[in-house]
Scaffold this motif. Sequence first.
Motif, PDB file in Angstrom:
ATOM      1  N   THR A  31       0.850  -1.185   0.000  1.00 21.35           N
ATOM      2  CA  THR A  31       0.000   0.000   0.000  1.00 21.35           C
ATOM      3  C   THR A  31       0.889   1.238   0.000  1.00 21.35           C
ATOM      4  O   THR A  31       2.080   1.169   0.311  1.00 21.35           O
ATOM      5  N   TYR A  37      -2.336   1.997   6.735  1.00 20.34           N
ATOM      6  CA  TYR A  37      -3.157   0.843   6.371  1.00 20.34           C
ATOM      7  C   TYR A  37      -3.340  -0.084   7.564  1.00 20.34           C
ATOM      8  O   TYR A  37      -4.450  -0.533   7.861  1.00 20.34           O
ATOM      9  N   ARG A  40      -5.673   1.560  10.108  1.00 19.48           N
ATOM     10  CA  ARG A  40      -7.079   1.442   9.690  1.00 19.48           C
ATOM     11  C   ARG A  40      -7.599   0.030   9.943  1.00 19.48           C
ATOM     12  O   ARG A  40      -8.730  -0.159  10.360  1.00 19.48           O
ATOM     13  N   THR A  87       1.447  -6.789   1.195  1.00 27.50           N
ATOM     14  CA  THR A  87       0.480  -6.894   2.280  1.00 27.50           C
ATOM     15  C   THR A  87       0.054  -8.353   2.355  1.00 27.50           C
ATOM     16  O   THR A  87      -0.206  -8.972   1.326  1.00 27.50           O
TER      17      THR A  87
END
Length: 104
Positions: A31, A37, A40, A87
């Motif tokens: 990301t 990220y 979140r 990720t």
Amino acid sequence: MPLSPSPSSVECGPHSDEGVEFHWAVQGAATEDPREYAARAATVLKGAGFSTNRSTSELTDKRPLYFVGGESSSGAQVALSASAMNTVLQVSSACADGAATDFD
């Protein structure tokens, strides 16, 4: 976009009659801001009732790797690792009735 892998099924305990749980993992692209990220993801997991833990470590090239883990009261678990490289999302279900062989 890569295809999503199918979950694997495994026995919950040492005996086949203890139940089955499912494990699923997928690797995706990095990301733009892996730290944000991961933050979140922790917020979303907390909002869904998961207890969470967060940590930061370093990859071999000294870039940061952000980790978020979560567990629900049912025993379901989620782990997210985010870095400048990729990720990775891993999900494990709670133990359910059945046997892993039912899902081969």
